[in-house]
Design a protein around this motif. Structure first.
Motif, PDB file in Angstrom:
ATOM      1  N   TRP A 171      -6.684 -28.751 -28.259  1.00 27.32           N
ATOM      2  CA  TRP A 171      -7.743 -28.064 -27.515  1.00 27.32           C
ATOM      3  C   TRP A 171      -7.930 -28.691 -26.150  1.00 27.32           C
ATOM      4  O   TRP A 171      -7.719 -29.881 -25.973  1.00 27.32           O
ATOM      5  N   ARG A 172      -8.307 -27.873 -25.171  1.00 29.90           N
ATOM      6  CA  ARG A 172      -8.511 -28.333 -23.811  1.00 29.90           C
ATOM      7  C   ARG A 172      -9.877 -27.897 -23.304  1.00 29.90           C
ATOM      8  O   ARG A 172     -10.356 -26.803 -23.624  1.00 29.90           O
ATOM      9  N   VAL A 173     -10.484 -28.752 -22.497  1.00 33.45           N
ATOM     10  CA  VAL A 173     -11.743 -28.447 -21.831  1.00 33.45           C
ATOM     11  C   VAL A 173     -11.485 -28.583 -20.330  1.00 33.45           C
ATOM     12  O   VAL A 173     -11.118 -29.659 -19.860  1.00 33.45           O
ATOM     13  N   ILE A 174     -11.632 -27.496 -19.595  1.00 35.43           N
ATOM     14  CA  ILE A 174     -11.474 -27.510 -18.147  1.00 35.43           C
ATOM     15  C   ILE A 174     -12.869 -27.679 -17.550  1.00 35.43           C
ATOM     16  O   ILE A 174     -13.785 -26.927 -17.888  1.00 35.43           O
ATOM     17  N   PHE A 175     -13.011 -28.664 -16.652  1.00 35.92           N
ATOM     18  CA  PHE A 175     -14.334 -28.953 -16.104  1.00 35.92           C
ATOM     19  C   PHE A 175     -14.225 -29.534 -14.702  1.00 35.92           C
ATOM     20  O   PHE A 175     -13.144 -29.892 -14.244  1.00 35.92           O
ATOM     21  N   TYR A 176     -15.361 -29.596 -14.029  1.00 36.62           N
ATOM     22  CA  TYR A 176     -15.481 -30.333 -12.777  1.00 36.62           C
ATOM     23  C   TYR A 176     -16.823 -31.041 -12.776  1.00 36.62           C
ATOM     24  O   TYR A 176     -17.717 -30.710 -13.555  1.00 36.62           O
ATOM     25  N   THR A 177     -16.940 -32.066 -11.946  1.00 38.37           N
ATOM     26  CA  THR A 177     -18.199 -32.790 -11.881  1.00 38.37           C
ATOM     27  C   THR A 177     -18.945 -32.390 -10.617  1.00 38.37           C
ATOM     28  O   THR A 177     -18.344 -32.189  -9.566  1.00 38.37           O
ATOM     29  N   GLU A 178     -20.240 -32.275 -10.767  1.00 36.71           N
ATOM     30  CA  GLU A 178     -21.115 -31.898  -9.662  1.00 36.71           C
ATOM     31  C   GLU A 178     -22.298 -32.860  -9.702  1.00 36.71           C
ATOM     32  O   GLU A 178     -23.231 -32.664 -10.484  1.00 36.71           O
ATOM     33  N   GLY A 179     -22.229 -33.900  -8.894  1.00 38.57           N
ATOM     34  CA  GLY A 179     -23.259 -34.933  -8.951  1.00 38.57           C
ATOM     35  C   GLY A 179     -23.175 -35.675 -10.272  1.00 38.57           C
ATOM     36  O   GLY A 179     -22.157 -36.246 -10.609  1.00 38.57           O
ATOM     37  N   LYS A 180     -24.248 -35.668 -11.034  1.00 41.13           N
ATOM     38  CA  LYS A 180     -24.252 -36.322 -12.347  1.00 41.13           C
ATOM     39  C   LYS A 180     -24.140 -35.303 -13.479  1.00 41.13           C
ATOM     40  O   LYS A 180     -24.591 -35.558 -14.590  1.00 41.13           O
ATOM     41  N   THR A 181     -23.511 -34.164 -13.198  1.00 43.21           N
ATOM     42  CA  THR A 181     -23.365 -33.103 -14.190  1.00 43.21           C
ATOM     43  C   THR A 181     -21.895 -32.757 -14.365  1.00 43.21           C
ATOM     44  O   THR A 181     -21.158 -32.620 -13.386  1.00 43.21           O
ATOM     45  N   ILE A 182     -21.487 -32.615 -15.615  1.00 44.24           N
ATOM     46  CA  ILE A 182     -20.147 -32.114 -15.931  1.00 44.24           C
ATOM     47  C   ILE A 182     -20.306 -30.623 -16.198  1.00 44.24           C
ATOM     48  O   ILE A 182     -21.040 -30.234 -17.104  1.00 44.24           O
ATOM     49  N   VAL A 183     -19.622 -29.797 -15.412  1.00 45.30           N
ATOM     50  CA  VAL A 183     -19.707 -28.347 -15.566  1.00 45.30           C
ATOM     51  C   VAL A 183     -18.427 -27.878 -16.258  1.00 45.30           C
ATOM     52  O   VAL A 183     -17.337 -27.962 -15.693  1.00 45.30           O
ATOM     53  N   VAL A 184     -18.558 -27.398 -17.487  1.00 42.27           N
ATOM     54  CA  VAL A 184     -17.418 -26.917 -18.262  1.00 42.27           C
ATOM     55  C   VAL A 184     -17.132 -25.480 -17.842  1.00 42.27           C
ATOM     56  O   VAL A 184     -18.005 -24.622 -17.914  1.00 42.27           O
ATOM     57  N   VAL A 185     -15.895 -25.232 -17.418  1.00 44.78           N
ATOM     58  CA  VAL A 185     -15.481 -23.920 -16.927  1.00 44.78           C
ATOM     59  C   VAL A 185     -14.784 -23.121 -18.023  1.00 44.78           C
ATOM     60  O   VAL A 185     -14.940 -21.913 -18.108  1.00 44.78           O
ATOM     61  N   ALA A 186     -14.004 -23.809 -18.875  1.00 49.54           N
ATOM     62  CA  ALA A 186     -13.254 -23.119 -19.927  1.00 49.54           C
ATOM     63  C   ALA A 186     -13.011 -24.071 -21.093  1.00 49.54           C
ATOM     64  O   ALA A 186     -12.853 -25.276 -20.892  1.00 49.54           O
ATOM     65  N   VAL A 187     -12.962 -23.511 -22.299  1.00 50.23           N
ATOM     66  CA  VAL A 187     -12.667 -24.258 -23.524  1.00 50.23           C
ATOM     67  C   VAL A 187     -11.724 -23.395 -24.343  1.00 50.23           C
ATOM     68  O   VAL A 187     -11.994 -22.216 -24.549  1.00 50.23           O
ATOM     69  N   GLY A 188     -10.615 -23.974 -24.804  1.00 46.90           N
ATOM     70  CA  GLY A 188      -9.710 -23.179 -25.616  1.00 46.90           C
ATOM     71  C   GLY A 188      -8.484 -23.939 -26.062  1.00 46.90           C
ATOM     72  O   GLY A 188      -8.323 -25.123 -25.754  1.00 46.90           O
ATOM     73  N   HIS A 189      -7.616 -23.240 -26.774  1.00 46.31           N
ATOM     74  CA  HIS A 189      -6.372 -23.810 -27.260  1.00 46.31           C
ATOM     75  C   HIS A 189      -5.420 -24.030 -26.090  1.00 46.31           C
ATOM     76  O   HIS A 189      -5.442 -23.280 -25.111  1.00 46.31           O
ATOM     77  N   ARG A 190      -4.559 -25.008 -26.194  1.00 46.69           N
ATOM     78  CA  ARG A 190      -3.695 -25.389 -25.082  1.00 46.69           C
ATOM     79  C   ARG A 190      -2.746 -24.285 -24.639  1.00 46.69           C
ATOM     80  O   ARG A 190      -2.390 -24.206 -23.479  1.00 46.69           O
ATOM     81  N   ARG A 191      -2.357 -23.406 -25.532  1.00 46.62           N
ATOM     82  CA  ARG A 191      -1.409 -22.360 -25.141  1.00 46.62           C
ATOM     83  C   ARG A 191      -2.093 -21.201 -24.412  1.00 46.62           C
ATOM     84  O   ARG A 191      -1.420 -20.376 -23.822  1.00 46.62           O
ATOM     85  N   GLU A 192      -3.429 -21.129 -24.472  1.00 49.43           N
ATOM     86  CA  GLU A 192      -4.154 -20.020 -23.846  1.00 49.43           C
ATOM     87  C   GLU A 192      -5.002 -20.434 -22.649  1.00 49.43           C
ATOM     88  O   GLU A 192      -5.324 -19.607 -21.820  1.00 49.43           O
ATOM     89  N   ILE A 193      -5.351 -21.707 -22.553  1.00 50.46           N
ATOM     90  CA  ILE A 193      -6.380 -22.138 -21.612  1.00 50.46           C
ATOM     91  C   ILE A 193      -5.947 -22.053 -20.146  1.00 50.46           C
ATOM     92  O   ILE A 193      -6.763 -21.801 -19.269  1.00 50.46           O
ATOM     93  N   TYR A 194      -4.679 -22.241 -19.859  1.00 51.12           N
ATOM     94  CA  TYR A 194      -4.246 -22.311 -18.459  1.00 51.12           C
ATOM     95  C   TYR A 194      -3.928 -20.939 -17.871  1.00 51.12           C
ATOM     96  O   TYR A 194      -3.614 -20.837 -16.699  1.00 51.12           O
ATOM     97  N   ASN A 195      -3.996 -19.889 -18.650  1.00 48.95           N
ATOM     98  CA  ASN A 195      -3.684 -18.536 -18.139  1.00 48.95           C
ATOM     99  C   ASN A 195      -4.838 -17.960 -17.350  1.00 48.95           C
ATOM    100  O   ASN A 195      -5.951 -18.127 -17.590  1.00 48.95           O
TER     101      ASN A 195
END
Length: 79
Positions: A55-79
């Motif tokens: 499983w993969r979690v795509i995120f970025y940090t904004e100040g002291k917050t982690i903003v999760v953009v996407a969550v999914g299986h590795r074969r689907e997450i990067y599409n």
């Protein structure tokens, strides 16, 4: 650090099974608290990814917050 989800990521999160959510939440909380985890910067776009088994979690940090953009299986997450 605090963890928040985008609306799209929240929909993906709800679709996951309870045990997968628990595993991902544990790793995400550990990364937010300590900065330790299997994290790499993404190439070709902004953000980072946290690996939790298949499983993969795509995120970025904004100040002291982690903003999760996407969550999914590795074969689907990067599409």
């Amino acid at each position: 650090m605090m963890v928040t989800f985008t609306p799209r990521a929240l929909r993906q999160w709800i679709k996951l099974t309870a045990d997968v959510r628990a595993r991902i939440k544990a790793k995400l909380d550990m990364f937010a608290d300590t900065g330790i985890g299997d994290v790499k910067r993404l190439r070709g776009r902004a953000g980072s990814r946290l690996r939790v088994g298949d499983w993969r979690v795509i995120f970025y940090t904004e100040g002291k917050t982690i903003v999760v953009v996407a969550v999914g299986h590795r074969r689907e997450i990067y599409n």
